[in-house]
Motif scaffolding. Structure first.
Motif, PDB file in Angstrom:
ATOM      1  N   ASP A  32       0.825  -1.200   0.000  1.00 21.69           N
ATOM      2  CA  ASP A  32       0.000   0.000   0.000  1.00 21.69           C
ATOM      3  C   ASP A  32       0.865   1.258   0.000  1.00 21.69           C
ATOM      4  OD1 ASP A  32      -2.309  -1.469  -0.061  1.00 21.69           O
ATOM      5  OD2 ASP A  32      -2.820  -1.146   2.053  1.00 21.69           O
ATOM      6  N   ASP A  33       1.963   1.248   0.788  1.00 17.93           N
ATOM      7  CA  ASP A  33       2.874   2.385   0.816  1.00 17.93           C
ATOM      8  C   ASP A  33       3.480   2.623  -0.553  1.00 17.93           C
ATOM      9  OD1 ASP A  33       2.385   2.784   3.491  1.00 17.93           O
ATOM     10  OD2 ASP A  33       4.240   1.814   4.179  1.00 17.93           O
ATOM     11  N   SER A  34       3.867   1.542  -1.242  1.00 13.11           N
ATOM     12  CA  SER A  34       4.435   1.652  -2.574  1.00 13.11           C
ATOM     13  C   SER A  34       3.409   2.226  -3.551  1.00 13.11           C
ATOM     14  CB  SER A  34       4.909   0.280  -3.052  1.00 13.11           C
ATOM     15  OG  SER A  34       5.336   0.338  -4.383  1.00 13.11           O
ATOM     16  N   THR A  35       2.175   1.740  -3.483  1.00 14.70           N
ATOM     17  CA  THR A  35       1.117   2.240  -4.359  1.00 14.70           C
ATOM     18  C   THR A  35       0.850   3.707  -4.075  1.00 14.70           C
ATOM     19  OG1 THR A  35       0.123   0.053  -4.528  1.00 14.70           O
ATOM     20  CG2 THR A  35      -1.296   1.923  -5.035  1.00 14.70           C
ATOM     21  N   THR A  36       0.848   4.091  -2.806  1.00 14.45           N
ATOM     22  CA  THR A  36       0.626   5.485  -2.439  1.00 14.45           C
ATOM     23  C   THR A  36       1.726   6.370  -3.002  1.00 14.45           C
ATOM     24  OG1 THR A  36      -0.487   4.790  -0.415  1.00 14.45           O
ATOM     25  CG2 THR A  36       0.311   7.054  -0.483  1.00 14.45           C
ATOM     26  N   LYS A  37       2.976   5.925  -2.901  1.00  8.30           N
ATOM     27  CA  LYS A  37       4.098   6.695  -3.449  1.00  8.30           C
ATOM     28  C   LYS A  37       3.988   6.804  -4.964  1.00  8.30           C
ATOM     29  CE  LYS A  37       7.336   5.516   0.202  1.00  8.30           C
ATOM     30  NZ  LYS A  37       8.511   4.733   0.587  1.00  8.30           N
ATOM     31  N   ASN A  38       3.609   5.709  -5.613  1.00 11.49           N
ATOM     32  CA  ASN A  38       3.458   5.729  -7.064  1.00 11.49           C
ATOM     33  C   ASN A  38       2.335   6.668  -7.483  1.00 11.49           C
ATOM     34  OD1 ASN A  38       5.487   3.828  -7.168  1.00 11.49           O
ATOM     35  ND2 ASN A  38       4.115   2.105  -7.535  1.00 11.49           N
ATOM     36  N   MET A  39       1.221   6.666  -6.739  1.00 11.06           N
ATOM     37  CA  MET A  39       0.101   7.548  -7.055  1.00 11.06           C
ATOM     38  C   MET A  39       0.499   9.003  -6.860  1.00 11.06           C
ATOM     39  SD  MET A  39      -2.914   7.752  -8.282  1.00 11.06           S
ATOM     40  CE  MET A  39      -3.588   6.110  -8.182  1.00 11.06           C
ATOM     41  N   GLU A  40       1.261   9.274  -5.804  1.00 10.86           N
ATOM     42  CA  GLU A  40       1.732  10.639  -5.573  1.00 10.86           C
ATOM     43  C   GLU A  40       2.658  11.090  -6.707  1.00 10.86           C
ATOM     44  OE1 GLU A  40       2.050  14.338  -3.920  1.00 10.86           O
ATOM     45  OE2 GLU A  40       0.642  12.745  -3.377  1.00 10.86           O
ATOM     46  N   ALA A  41       3.507  10.186  -7.183  1.00 11.65           N
ATOM     47  CA  ALA A  41       4.390  10.517  -8.313  1.00 11.65           C
ATOM     48  C   ALA A  41       3.568  10.811  -9.562  1.00 11.65           C
ATOM     49  CB  ALA A  41       5.364   9.368  -8.575  1.00 11.65           C
ATOM     50  N   ALA A  42       2.526  10.038  -9.801  1.00 12.20           N
ATOM     51  CA  ALA A  42       1.659  10.279 -10.959  1.00 12.20           C
ATOM     52  C   ALA A  42       0.941  11.615 -10.818  1.00 12.20           C
ATOM     53  CB  ALA A  42       0.646   9.143 -11.110  1.00 12.20           C
ATOM     54  N   TRP A  43       0.471  11.930  -9.610  1.00 13.32           N
ATOM     55  CA  TRP A  43      -0.215  13.203  -9.386  1.00 13.32           C
ATOM     56  C   TRP A  43       0.727  14.364  -9.677  1.00 13.32           C
ATOM     57  CZ3 TRP A  43      -5.201  14.478  -8.388  1.00 13.32           C
ATOM     58  CH2 TRP A  43      -5.453  15.798  -8.025  1.00 13.32           C
ATOM     59  N   ARG A  44       1.948  14.265  -9.206  1.00 11.30           N
ATOM     60  CA  ARG A  44       2.920  15.349  -9.419  1.00 11.30           C
ATOM     61  C   ARG A  44       3.381  15.434 -10.874  1.00 11.30           C
ATOM     62  NH1 ARG A  44       5.480  17.266  -4.451  1.00 11.30           N
ATOM     63  NH2 ARG A  44       4.411  16.261  -2.727  1.00 11.30           N
ATOM     64  N   TRP A  45       3.357  14.317 -11.576  1.00 15.08           N
ATOM     65  CA  TRP A  45       3.771  14.285 -12.985  1.00 15.08           C
ATOM     66  C   TRP A  45       2.848  15.158 -13.825  1.00 15.08           C
ATOM     67  CZ3 TRP A  45       7.836  12.890 -15.735  1.00 15.08           C
ATOM     68  CH2 TRP A  45       7.706  12.693 -17.112  1.00 15.08           C
ATOM     69  N   ASN A  87      -3.421   0.357 -13.157  1.00 22.25           N
ATOM     70  CA  ASN A  87      -2.560  -0.823 -13.072  1.00 22.25           C
ATOM     71  C   ASN A  87      -1.099  -0.435 -13.302  1.00 22.25           C
ATOM     72  OD1 ASN A  87      -1.952  -3.563 -12.787  1.00 22.25           O
ATOM     73  ND2 ASN A  87      -2.212  -3.942 -14.962  1.00 22.25           N
ATOM     74  N   LEU A  88      -0.847   0.441 -14.272  1.00 25.84           N
ATOM     75  CA  LEU A  88       0.524   0.902 -14.540  1.00 25.84           C
ATOM     76  C   LEU A  88       1.094   1.649 -13.332  1.00 25.84           C
ATOM     77  CD1 LEU A  88       0.198   2.238 -18.210  1.00 25.84           C
ATOM     78  CD2 LEU A  88       1.324   0.137 -17.451  1.00 25.84           C
ATOM     79  N   ILE A  89       0.272   2.480 -12.708  1.00 25.14           N
ATOM     80  CA  ILE A  89       0.719   3.236 -11.538  1.00 25.14           C
ATOM     81  C   ILE A  89       1.048   2.279 -10.396  1.00 25.14           C
ATOM     82  CG2 ILE A  89      -0.039   4.856  -9.743  1.00 25.14           C
ATOM     83  CD1 ILE A  89      -1.613   6.316 -11.984  1.00 25.14           C
ATOM     84  N   GLN A  90       0.184   1.301 -10.166  1.00 30.09           N
ATOM     85  CA  GLN A  90       0.416   0.351  -9.077  1.00 30.09           C
ATOM     86  C   GLN A  90       1.687  -0.455  -9.297  1.00 30.09           C
ATOM     87  OE1 GLN A  90      -3.382  -1.628  -9.204  1.00 30.09           O
ATOM     88  NE2 GLN A  90      -4.232  -0.333  -7.591  1.00 30.09           N
ATOM     89  N   LYS A  91       2.023  -0.767 -10.553  1.00 30.15           N
ATOM     90  CA  LYS A  91       3.251  -1.517 -10.857  1.00 30.15           C
ATOM     91  C   LYS A  91       4.484  -0.616 -10.875  1.00 30.15           C
ATOM     92  CE  LYS A  91       1.196  -4.204 -14.406  1.00 30.15           C
ATOM     93  NZ  LYS A  91       1.407  -4.843 -15.694  1.00 30.15           N
ATOM     94  N   GLY A  92       4.276   0.706 -10.827  1.00 24.27           N
ATOM     95  CA  GLY A  92       5.398   1.639 -10.865  1.00 24.27           C
ATOM     96  C   GLY A  92       5.878   1.945 -12.265  1.00 24.27           C
TER      97      GLY A  92
END
Length: 194
Positions: A71-84, A168-173
């Motif tokens: 969940d922490d990894s997914t949260t970090k990935n989602m935050e990266a997508a939001w900032r992108w 799915n792409l965001i969750q996989k990084g």
């Protein structure tokens, strides 16, 4: 404090009393309907297990430490997508969403993987309702019916839409794409390994 928050704190107190919890940390997200609680409890005299319990108004689910890391990894990935996605590419005003907004969203999603939409009025419903309305309008103008809700930020009145499969792409990084600097660093690491 909202009545739903008071009720959640009452439920949390009951949970703590019934499960002999030794320590806990409370994190309250922007949504008042959820309360995230990290609990440490003694299972035996030698082991301590940390679990995360998400308590909603009527149900409780428990996750293991491995699931928490995911969940922490997914949260970090989602935050990266939001900032992108630096800024909203579409705005909805006080008169609400029109067919032209749906068409614009469809075109933007064809050109971009993710699109932020700014909602400039509280009078047109919740952000979840605005998402559903915009999705329907976009589908009417030819977008895929599988347009995804990636994230809602109540504090910014923004919704992030994605093409089908983006979540799915965001969750996989795999999204957002690597910057040129990150690509060079990876290539250098591969050269060192070879």
């Amino acid at each position: 404090m909202k009545s739903s928050q008071s009720f959640l704190l009452f439920l949390l107190g009951c949970f703590i009393l019934n499960h002999k919890v030794s320590s806990f940390v409370i994190n309250t997200p922007s949504s008042a309907s959820r309360l995230l609680v990290t609990i440490s409890s003694k299972l035996s005299s030698t082991t301590t297990t940390t679990t995360t319990t998400t308590t909603t108004l009527f149900s409780t689910t428990t996750k293991t430490e491995k699931e928490n890391e995911e969940d922490d990894s997914t949260t970090k990935n989602m935050e990266a997508a939001w900032r992108w996605i630096r800024k909203p590419l579409l705005s909805i005003g006080g008169k609400g969403a029109k067919t032209s907004h749906g068409n614009s969203l469809r075109q933007l999603l064809d050109a971009h993987t993710c699109v932020k939409v700014k909602v400039n009025s509280q009078n047109i419903g919740t952000l979840e309702e605005v998402f559903e309305t915009l999705k329907e309008l976009a589908v009417e103008t030819g977008a895929s019916k599988d347009v995804e809700l990636l994230q809602i930020r109540q504090s910014e009145n923004m919704i992030m839409f994605g093409q089908p499969g983006t979540l799915n792409l965001i969750q996989k990084g795999e999204y957002p794409p690597l910057t040129k600097k990150q690509q060079r660093e990876m290539e250098e690491e591969e050269d060192v390994d070879n």
